[in-house]
Design a protein around this motif. Structure first.
Motif, PDB file in Angstrom:
ATOM      1  N   THR A  30      82.893 -27.416  -8.413  1.00 60.20           N
ATOM      2  CA  THR A  30      84.380 -27.344  -7.979  1.00 60.20           C
ATOM      3  C   THR A  30      84.241 -27.676  -6.309  1.00 60.20           C
ATOM      4  OG1 THR A  30      84.607 -25.484  -9.154  1.00 60.20           O
ATOM      5  CG2 THR A  30      86.543 -25.813  -7.237  1.00 60.20           C
ATOM      6  N   VAL A  62      76.696 -17.682 -13.703  1.00 56.54           N
ATOM      7  CA  VAL A  62      78.078 -18.028 -12.608  1.00 56.54           C
ATOM      8  C   VAL A  62      77.869 -17.123 -11.436  1.00 56.54           C
ATOM      9  CG1 VAL A  62      79.108 -16.131 -14.035  1.00 56.54           C
ATOM     10  CG2 VAL A  62      80.406 -17.576 -12.941  1.00 56.54           C
ATOM     11  N   ASN A 111      82.391 -21.006 -12.914  1.00 63.22           N
ATOM     12  CA  ASN A 111      83.459 -21.121 -14.215  1.00 63.22           C
ATOM     13  C   ASN A 111      82.339 -21.482 -14.735  1.00 63.22           C
ATOM     14  OD1 ASN A 111      85.073 -22.567 -12.427  1.00 63.22           O
ATOM     15  ND2 ASN A 111      86.897 -21.882 -13.869  1.00 63.22           N
TER      16      ASN A 111
END
Lengths: 259, 483
Positions: free
Chosen positions: B132, B106, B157
């Motif tokens: 994203t 991450v 995420n």
């Protein structure tokens, strides 16, 4: 006797030469109206025109670069062709050892293809013209609803390295044109006028109404898939790109001569 | 005076504590902020991502900081084997189905290079579910044959995500094998385990039926009908069996990164002979425990972990079970090491189950007081052979030699010949525990045989008068006496 043999050889050579020049021959396409893939509700008119029977071959393109030095591999402007231009060619005036004279020329940019046609007094076909002729199979001018027609196209999409084949070995369609399916992709003059973006799913639902519902339509309609991939391909290229599976052919308007 | 001093000291303490508390809170705030905002995570340095073909996975991220990670991936269209004698033109990421495993943590800044091989017929792109942004990167990665597209994203995420091609027609690109997994590890990495593997299910649709030989074309119609000819792990029938089987040693903890590329079918992922100690449900942060079968949606993934306690072949299946045994969704995890009888005793016996026999027993019990006819040795032998075949043969074998280390021999058996009364008791009441037969120790269990006293006499007479034993003739009276 000897003279007879010589004559025979001479005739044979002439016939062969004629066969080669056959690849430069054209057939008449009678225009009409059709609804192309991109989902317009209205029919698109296509006028009468002449189309090359075969895609342009390596031998023909070699002749072209011999006469037009600016389209030689070492001299082409980067603005008009990327580094893949004539990639397999050994040098400016010799194509690669694996390239057959009678195979379609590929790795040519849109600019080069367009100029080639112009030098012949011809032009590149529009997407609509190309699609109009390409919807024919051997016997019917519009075979898009036939399963075998679509299966042929789809299976070609999945057959690797067909660009190595020679022209004229697929089927002769209703109009007398060869190789629209089964050999290589072909440039069209307005290839990027119908855009499939990178995000094909959005194309079908977003504000791009050209593709309204195209991806979501009754998927049982195989025709959409076969054509969809052509539009996807066109959407992925730029005019300076030279792609191994992409060649071209030319068309010419029918001049109206007053008798 | 003393008190004052004391309270002053106290005051200092209070200040000190307060400062400490404040300090703790502020640093805690920072940590929370960093955790909740991967966007704000600083990246340190730059490195090229290690890419692995299935079933292997790259090294864990461990404690490394977020970094700028360069991912290089090539789209290749090529013919490969689907099953014995069956080939198929796959469209692949990096030449394998599924494509290379990508491992990140991450906060990483990924610079993704998608290259489309010049020989490719079609343009392709990639939609990573870990991204994203619009299309998961599909929009930015659309690339013609002989070209390369570069785009960047930040891993926001943690979790295990599917990636796939999203070029029109999307279904066909996925059906031809264009999918794989990208792992985003949490800060500090996943807990270390002994073995990690990469498994991905996919369904395939061919013009010919399952098993039809030769190069098979894709069938759009079957794909639309969701009528799969092949459902497989890692791209082909046998992708995880034979030489391709996964391996582990007894006592090791195994972690499987399991994805499902689809395009259509949802997987009921199960490992025959194991229970998942942990399942990261749908590849996310929720951990479920003690799971038999976990559902993996098309375009989804799960991480499963289990400790292998006993040796043997564990079988990975889609428990929609016809897919496993008829369409290929079957893999093997070969576990080697010491037996552990506490966990799994293994087969202790196998015998003919014939409800007719016990029914017969009931009627015989009713007639037990009736005078027993004197039967000849020949008759006893014949009846005894039948009983042996029905009740004893499976373990002690037709030759009476038993099975080494499992079932003791009856042929030339010192244990048998030494004591006929003990032999009668074993057949009548069963025997559990360690015994020595012809110099070998057996520690197993033989159940009580549900047969009449007369049949005990018959079968024992048969055994004693065969295979070099001492020819004792056992009578029903002798059996009746044993209590």
């Amino acid at each position: 006797m000897k003279t007879l043999t010589r004559l025979a050889i001479c005739i044979a050579i002439m016939i062969q030469g004629h066969a080669y020049s056959q690849s430069g021959s054209m057939v008449e396409i009678r225009g009409g109206e059709f609804i192309p893939l991109y989902g317009t509700k209205t029919e698109v008119p296509v006028g009468d025109f002449l189309m090359d029977v075969y895609p342009v071959t390596n031998a023909e393109f070699l002749e072209f670069v011999e006469q037009n030095p600016r389209w030689r591999k070492s001299q082409v402007k980067q603005l008009f062709a990327d580094e893949n231009y004539l990639r397999s060619w050994k040098n400016d005036l010799a194509f690669g050892s694996e390239d057959l004279p009678n195979s379609p020329v590929t790795n040519v940019s849109w600019f080069a293809a367009k100029n080639y046609c112009e030098c012949q007094g011809k032009r590149l076909p529009t997407v609509d013209e190309w699609e109009y002729v390409a919807m024919a199979n051997e016997t019917s001018p519009d075979a898009r609803s036939e399963k075998s027609y679509n299966q042929y196209i789809l299976s070609w999409y999945e057959t690797p390295t067909t660009f190595k084949n020679t022209v004229g070995n697929t089927f002769k369609n209703y109009w007398g044109v060869y190789d629209l399916h089964g050999l290589v992709w072909e440039w069209t003059s307005d290839f990027n006028s119908v855009m499939i973006g990178g995000e094909s799913r959005q194309d079908s639902t977003g504000d791009n109404n050209l593709f309204c519902g195209a991806a979501a339509v009754g998927a049982t309609d195989l025709m959409n898939y076969a054509a969809f991939m052509r539009y996807a391909f066109r959407g992925s290229v730029k005019a300076r790109y030279a792609v191994k599976n992409l060649g071209f052919r030319c068309v010419r308007d029918i001049e109206k001569t007053n008798l | 005076m003393k008190n004052f001093k004391h309270s002053k000291k106290k005051l200092v303490y209070v200040f000190f504590l307060a400062a400490l508390v404040v300090g703790v809170f502020t640093s805690c705030d920072k940590a929370v902020a960093a955790k909740e905002n991967p966007e704000l995570m600083k990246v340190y340095g730059e490195s090229e991502a290690e890419m692995t073909a299935p079933p292997m996975v790259p090294r864990p991220v461990g404690k490394r900081a977020a970094t700028k990670l360069i991912v290089n991936m090539e789209v290749v269209e090529k013919e490969m084997e689907m099953s014995d004698g069956v080939s198929y033109v796959y469209w692949t990421f990096d030449g394998t189905v599924p494509g290379s495993f990508i491992r990140t943590r991450v906060g990483d800044e990924v610079e993704f290079h998608l290259k489309n091989h010049p020989d490719s017929k079609l343009p392709h792109n990639i939609d990573l579910h870990a991204v994203t942004g619009p299309g998961g990167g599909a929009e930015s990665s659309f690339v013609a044959p002989g070209h390369e597209a570069v785009f960047t994203f930040k891993t926001m995420n943690p979790g295990l995500y599917v990636y796939h091609c999203a070029t029109a027609p999307v279904g066909m690109h996925i059906a031809n094998g264009m999918y794989g997994l990208i792992l985003v590890e949490p800060e500090g990495g996943l807990e270390p385990v002994d073995k990690e593997y990469y498994v991905m299910q996919g369904d395939f649709y061919t013009e010919g039926e399952n098993g039809e030989r030769g190069l098979q074309a894709f069938s759009m119609q079957k794909a639309v009908d969701e009528d799969a000819d092949y459902v497989v792990f890692n791209g082909k029938v046998g992708g995880l069996t034979g030489d391709n089987a996964l391996t582990a040693k007894v006592g090791e903890t195994v972690r499987l990164f399991v994805g499902n590329g689809g395009p259509n079918l949802v997987s009921s992922f199960h490992v025959i002979g194991e229970i998942f100690d942990k399942v990261y449900v749908e590849g996310g942060s929720l951990i479920n425990e003690n799971i038999q079968t976990t559902l993996i949606p098309a375009g989804g993934a799960a991480i499963v972990e289990f400790k292998v306690e006993v040796p043997g072949n564990l079988v990975l299946v889609d428990h929609s079970i016809f897919r496993a045994f008829n369409k290929g969704a079957l893999g093997i995890l070969k576990v080697e090491g010491e037996e552990n009888k506490k966990v799994y005793g293994g087969k202790i016996e196998e015998k003919v189950y014939n409800p007719g026999v016990s029914a017969a027993e009931v009627t015989e019990e009713e007639t037990e007081d009736a005078p027993v006819a004197n039967t000849s040795l020949a008759e006893k032998m014949e009846r005894g052979k039948q009983i042996y075949t029905q009740n004893c043969l499976a373990c002690h074998q037709a030759t009476g030699n038993g099975i080494p280390n499992a079932f003791p021999p009856l042929a030339g058996s010192d244990y048998l010949n030494a004591d006929v009364h003990r032999a009668i008791e074993v057949v009548k009441f069963g025997l559990t525990g360690e015994i020595e037969v012809n110099g070998n120790v057996y520690n197993s269990a033989m159940p009580k045989q549900n047969i009449s006293d007369e049949d005990v006499a018959n079968v024992l007479t048969y055994v004693y008068n065969n295979w070099g034993n001492n020819k004792t003739e056992v009578t029903a009276e002798m059996v009746k006496k044993a209590k």
